[in-house]
Design a protein around this motif. Structure first.
Motif, PDB file in Angstrom:
ATOM      1  N   GLY A  30       0.840  -1.222  -0.355  1.00  0.00           N
ATOM      2  CA  GLY A  30      -0.266  -0.026  -0.142  1.00  0.00           C
ATOM      3  C   GLY A  30       1.132   1.555  -0.079  1.00  0.00           C
ATOM      4  O   GLY A  30       1.628   1.231   0.274  1.00  0.00           O
ATOM      5  N   ILE A  31       0.765   2.374  -0.503  1.00  0.00           N
ATOM      6  CA  ILE A  31       1.795   3.220  -0.828  1.00  0.00           C
ATOM      7  C   ILE A  31       0.151   4.747  -0.703  1.00  0.00           C
ATOM      8  O   ILE A  31      -0.718   4.571  -1.228  1.00  0.00           O
ATOM      9  N   PRO A  32       1.239   5.646   0.336  1.00  0.00           N
ATOM     10  CA  PRO A  32      -0.588   6.986   0.596  1.00  0.00           C
ATOM     11  C   PRO A  32      -0.947   7.689  -0.607  1.00  0.00           C
ATOM     12  O   PRO A  32      -0.266   7.286  -1.810  1.00  0.00           O
ATOM     13  N   ASP A  33      -1.907   7.776  -0.693  1.00  0.00           N
ATOM     14  CA  ASP A  33      -2.862   8.148  -1.760  1.00  0.00           C
ATOM     15  C   ASP A  33      -3.812   8.861  -1.376  1.00  0.00           C
ATOM     16  O   ASP A  33      -4.867   8.480  -0.520  1.00  0.00           O
ATOM     17  N   GLU A  34      -3.768  10.349  -1.670  1.00  0.00           N
ATOM     18  CA  GLU A  34      -4.695  12.039  -1.345  1.00  0.00           C
ATOM     19  C   GLU A  34      -5.935  11.078  -1.435  1.00  0.00           C
ATOM     20  O   GLU A  34      -6.996  11.786  -0.906  1.00  0.00           O
ATOM     21  N   GLN A  35      -6.412  10.237  -2.877  1.00  0.00           N
ATOM     22  CA  GLN A  35      -8.090  10.093  -2.404  1.00  0.00           C
ATOM     23  C   GLN A  35      -8.331   8.743  -1.642  1.00  0.00           C
ATOM     24  O   GLN A  35      -9.361   9.197  -1.301  1.00  0.00           O
ATOM     25  N   TRP A  36      -7.559   8.128  -1.996  1.00  0.00           N
ATOM     26  CA  TRP A  36      -8.032   6.638  -1.612  1.00  0.00           C
ATOM     27  C   TRP A  36      -7.755   6.893   0.298  1.00  0.00           C
ATOM     28  O   TRP A  36      -8.026   5.217   0.751  1.00  0.00           O
ATOM     29  N   GLY A  37      -7.167   7.371   0.710  1.00  0.00           N
ATOM     30  CA  GLY A  37      -6.033   7.000   1.951  1.00  0.00           C
ATOM     31  C   GLY A  37      -5.079   6.003   1.684  1.00  0.00           C
ATOM     32  O   GLY A  37      -3.800   6.693   2.012  1.00  0.00           O
ATOM     33  N   GLU A  38      -5.373   5.027   0.612  1.00  0.00           N
ATOM     34  CA  GLU A  38      -4.248   4.400   0.280  1.00  0.00           C
ATOM     35  C   GLU A  38      -4.070   3.744  -0.806  1.00  0.00           C
ATOM     36  O   GLU A  38      -5.419   3.445  -1.260  1.00  0.00           O
ATOM     37  N   GLY A  39      -2.914   3.140  -1.304  1.00  0.00           N
ATOM     38  CA  GLY A  39      -3.158   2.607  -3.015  1.00  0.00           C
ATOM     39  C   GLY A  39      -2.479   1.447  -3.260  1.00  0.00           C
ATOM     40  O   GLY A  39      -1.841   1.713  -2.317  1.00  0.00           O
ATOM     41  N   VAL A  40      -2.710   0.785  -4.457  1.00  0.00           N
ATOM     42  CA  VAL A  40      -2.200  -0.139  -4.626  1.00  0.00           C
ATOM     43  C   VAL A  40      -1.011  -0.012  -5.396  1.00  0.00           C
ATOM     44  O   VAL A  40      -1.091   0.800  -6.591  1.00  0.00           O
ATOM     45  N   ALA A  41       0.496  -0.455  -5.013  1.00  0.00           N
ATOM     46  CA  ALA A  41       1.335  -0.427  -5.668  1.00  0.00           C
ATOM     47  C   ALA A  41       2.157  -1.992  -5.579  1.00  0.00           C
ATOM     48  O   ALA A  41       1.892  -2.426  -4.917  1.00  0.00           O
ATOM     49  N   ALA A  42       2.724  -2.297  -6.976  1.00  0.00           N
ATOM     50  CA  ALA A  42       3.093  -3.836  -7.246  1.00  0.00           C
ATOM     51  C   ALA A  42       4.431  -3.227  -7.854  1.00  0.00           C
ATOM     52  O   ALA A  42       5.111  -2.150  -8.449  1.00  0.00           O
ATOM     53  N   ALA A  43       5.426  -3.776  -7.320  1.00  0.00           N
ATOM     54  CA  ALA A  43       6.974  -4.406  -8.059  1.00  0.00           C
ATOM     55  C   ALA A  43       7.311  -5.272  -8.662  1.00  0.00           C
ATOM     56  O   ALA A  43       6.728  -6.579  -7.921  1.00  0.00           O
ATOM     57  N   VAL A  44       7.387  -5.662  -9.497  1.00  0.00           N
ATOM     58  CA  VAL A  44       7.325  -7.160 -10.831  1.00  0.00           C
ATOM     59  C   VAL A  44       9.102  -7.083 -11.297  1.00  0.00           C
ATOM     60  O   VAL A  44       9.663  -6.385 -11.533  1.00  0.00           O
ATOM     61  N   VAL A  45       9.365  -7.792 -10.884  1.00  0.00           N
ATOM     62  CA  VAL A  45      10.354  -9.124 -11.688  1.00  0.00           C
ATOM     63  C   VAL A  45       9.600  -9.727 -12.577  1.00  0.00           C
ATOM     64  O   VAL A  45       9.123 -10.603 -12.094  1.00  0.00           O
ATOM     65  N   LEU A  46      10.074  -9.891 -13.791  1.00  0.00           N
ATOM     66  CA  LEU A  46       9.758 -10.256 -15.070  1.00  0.00           C
ATOM     67  C   LEU A  46      10.698 -11.546 -15.569  1.00  0.00           C
ATOM     68  O   LEU A  46      12.225 -11.730 -14.572  1.00  0.00           O
ATOM     69  N   LYS A  47      10.385 -12.720 -16.014  1.00  0.00           N
ATOM     70  CA  LYS A  47      11.096 -14.206 -16.547  1.00  0.00           C
ATOM     71  C   LYS A  47      12.215 -13.500 -17.481  1.00  0.00           C
ATOM     72  O   LYS A  47      12.049 -12.454 -17.990  1.00  0.00           O
ATOM     73  N   LYS A  48      13.372 -13.546 -17.184  1.00  0.00           N
ATOM     74  CA  LYS A  48      14.053 -13.958 -18.481  1.00  0.00           C
ATOM     75  C   LYS A  48      13.912 -14.017 -19.795  1.00  0.00           C
ATOM     76  O   LYS A  48      12.997 -14.980 -19.986  1.00  0.00           O
ATOM     77  N   GLY A  49      14.770 -12.602 -20.493  1.00  0.00           N
ATOM     78  CA  GLY A  49      13.514 -12.333 -21.956  1.00  0.00           C
ATOM     79  C   GLY A  49      12.650 -11.964 -22.137  1.00  0.00           C
ATOM     80  O   GLY A  49      11.692 -11.998 -23.534  1.00  0.00           O
ATOM     81  N   GLN A  50      11.726 -11.809 -21.474  1.00  0.00           N
ATOM     82  CA  GLN A  50      10.407 -11.199 -21.529  1.00  0.00           C
ATOM     83  C   GLN A  50      10.428  -9.990 -21.180  1.00  0.00           C
ATOM     84  O   GLN A  50      10.933  -9.185 -20.300  1.00  0.00           O
ATOM     85  N   SER A  51       8.757  -9.595 -21.334  1.00  0.00           N
ATOM     86  CA  SER A  51       9.043  -8.185 -20.865  1.00  0.00           C
ATOM     87  C   SER A  51       7.253  -8.022 -21.587  1.00  0.00           C
ATOM     88  O   SER A  51       6.803  -8.206 -21.984  1.00  0.00           O
TER      89      SER A  51
END
Lengths: 495, 103
Positions: free
Chosen positions: A426-447
């Protein structure tokens, strides 16, 4: 001590612990613990602290402290100098055994009697009179373990002899191991898995082969050389072992009968690759906490095979579950009002059983009046009692009054063919209080584009779950036991 | 008759057997080993007793013994020549469970 005494009676000549070329039989370990217990008693210190990587001094120190009656306190040597000294200050007057690389960071004070690891072992292995008999009181404190506490001062979990003995009697049969059985232990000695590995191996009669500093190459080498039959790893370790074996048809370790894993969430891709590389090995996923004297639920070898071979999505998904509660404990899921939840409903995991301590030094017990311990782990249970973890209860994201667990969004992201790993916060969000954020690791050679991933989540979940921020990484931050450092991700994504 | 509590250690007065109580109900038990009442491990055992030949099957280290009702369970922590009984009825061996190793 009772466990070791039984081992020394039952199979005293077997090798108990091996580190490099040095080893101790069960009888030698028993004798060394008796001599060291005498020295500890004579010192008049109230705790036995251990600040070291795995060595033969670890089992000697653990059992000598039980024999002497002073609680055993393993300290995480990876902490900073000031953190280490702050923890030590909480257990003085202490008898401290420190490795060569660790001794230098300890502040000199007469409240700590420090002994180098080698000197401690030499003293313990010098034939002498054992200490007077140990206390038989099962209520005595056996171990104080500092939890890795994500916020504030680490708490010291109190484990009494009755908890540890209940755990062992509930999970291991005495002398169930064959003479040639060997367990490779590479978890840190200050982790509950490091303590339970010692106790389980001693009671079952396995030889423990210690690997003080983990690398995939060293693990594979040692497992082959010692013809290891059992091993416990955390998910990150298994991921590295699988990477190291990349390209091989099989791991070439027919002697390795069982690998158990736990300590963090196992990515589906890693366990699937591991099962192919180790075709004859039984895999067991164990879930437990420091406060519960280690394992409380198990996803066993049959579960793994059934799930991997199943075409039923609900059964296959169990590969990422932590299995069913052990026969000796009860587990249930509760909602915010403490009400018991039904199959599939997400809430907090509660556990009850004789191995469950739930007590912290200076804070008392956190068990409720019926003996249930709130784990602060979020999760759900399916109709057949398979338990699914969803991260810490404190990690719940509250967006515009709606609660969502990061785990459910991560599971959806992980199902995307291009995604190797994902962390949702969760990250701070002015409108919703908290917003959803994601850190993603891709498989080798994928985009894949951010908008495509968002569309993927929209297809599978309510729109409130769509991460408003998605950032790509080479890897996610994990601690050495495979726990995702969610607060690090949260900090990065919040700024 | 003795009140048994989980964690209590008892020893035989006529052989080397020693047990730890794993589970017990609250009612007292007439527990014997080798035909003679067992005492707390901390107590001095009276000397000179012998194993009754009717209770001489012996105990095995690390094995668990249960009564017929199943609520009393003892773990043998030191083996001996006498065998365990409650109210004169021999305790049975509890079968080992096969749990996968988790650590």
């Amino acid at each position: 001590m009772m466990l070791l005494e039984m081992a020394a009676q039952g199979f005293g000549d077997r090798v108990a612990f091996k580190n490099g070329e040095d080893s101790l039989t069960y009888q030698e370990l028993f004798d060394a613990a008796g001599v060291a217990a005498g020295a500890i008693r004579e010192s008049g210190r109230e705790h036995v602290a251990m600040l070291d990587v795995s060595s033969l001094a670890l089992p000697v120190g653990l059992f000598a402290s039980a024999w002497s009656g002073a609680p055993y306190v393993p300290i995480n040597y990876r902490l900073t100098e000031s953190e280490i000294n702050a923890l030590l200050a909480r257990v003085t007057p202490a008898y401290l055994v420190a490795g060569d690389d660790q001794a230098g960071v300890v502040d000199t004070t007469d409240r700590i009697q420090m002994m180098g690891r080698d000197a401690f072992l030499r003293m313990a292995r010098t034939p002498g009179e054992p200490a007077e008999l140990w206390s038989m009181d099962q209520d005595d404190v056996a171990v104080l373990l500092f939890t890795s506490g994500t916020t504030g001062t680490p708490k010291a979990a109190v484990l009494r002899h009755k908890h540890l003995v209940s755990y062992i009697l509930g999970s291991v049969e005495f002398m169930s191991a064959a003479e040639e059985d060997a367990a490779l232990v590479c978890v840190p000695p200050y982790h509950i898995a490091g303590i339970s590995a010692v106790l389980s191996s001693v009671y079952s009669g396995r030889r423990v082969v210690q690997l003080p500093s983990f690398t995939a190459e060293a693990w594979i080498d040692l497992a082959r050389r010692e013809k290891v039959t059992n091993a416990f790893v955390v998910p990150t370790m298994l991921a590295r072992i699988v990477d190291e074996l990349e390209g091989a048809e099989t791991a070439g370790m027919p002697h390795l009968r069982a690998i158990s894993y736990g300590g963090g969430k196992m990515p589906l891709s890693v366990i699937e690759r591991a099962m192919k590389l180790f075709p004859n090995t039984d895999f067991t996923n164990a879930y437990g906490l420091t406060e519960t004297s280690s394992t409380i639920s198990i996803f066993g070898p049959e579960d793994h095979r059934t799930a991997a071979a199943s075409s039923d999505e609900a059964v296959r998904r169990r590969l990422v579950s932590v299995g069913q509660a052990m026969p000796s404990v009860e587990v249930e899921i509760r909602g915010e009002e403490g009400e018991r939840l039904g199959p599939g409903e997400r809430g907090e995991i509660y556990v009850r059983g004789e191995q469950v301590s739930g007590e912290y030094a200076g804070r008392g017990s956190s068990l409720d009046s019926d003996g249930w311990f709130p784990t602060r782990d979020a999760g759900s249970m399916d109709a057949e009692g398979y338990l699914f973890l969803e991260g810490r209860a404190d990690d719940v994201i509250v967006r515009g009054g709606e609660n969502m667990s990061p785990g459910e969004i991560e599971d959806v992201l992980l199902e995307h063919p291009a995604v190797a790993d994902a962390a949702v916060v969760g990250i701070p969000d002015e409108q919703w209080g908290e917003g959803v954020a994601a850190a993603v690791v891709l498989k080798k050679g994928q985009s894949v584009a951010v908008t495509d991933l968002q569309a993927w989540v929209r297809k599978h979940m309510r729109s409130s779950r769509i991460p408003q921020v998605i950032s790509f990484r080479d890897e996610l931050p994990y601690n050495e036991t495979g726990k995702l450092l969610r607060r690090v991700v949260k900090q990065e994504l919040s700024s | 008759m003795a009140d048994l509590k989980a964690g209590t250690r008892l020893k035989s007065t006529v052989c080397k057997t020693e047990v730890m109580v794993v589970a017990a109900s609250e009612s007292p038990y007439d527990l014997t080993c080798g035909g003679a009442p067992m005492v707390s491990s901390a107590e001095e055992a009276p000397e000179g007793g012998a194993v009754d030949s009717a209770h001489a099957e012996g105990t095995l280290l690390g094995k668990r013994y249960v009564n017929e009702a199943g609520e009393l369970e003892l773990l043998c922590i030191k083996p001996g020549d006498g065998s365990l009984a409650v109210d004169g009825v021999a305790l049975g061996l509890k079968e080992a469970k096969a749990l996968p190793s988790s650590d």
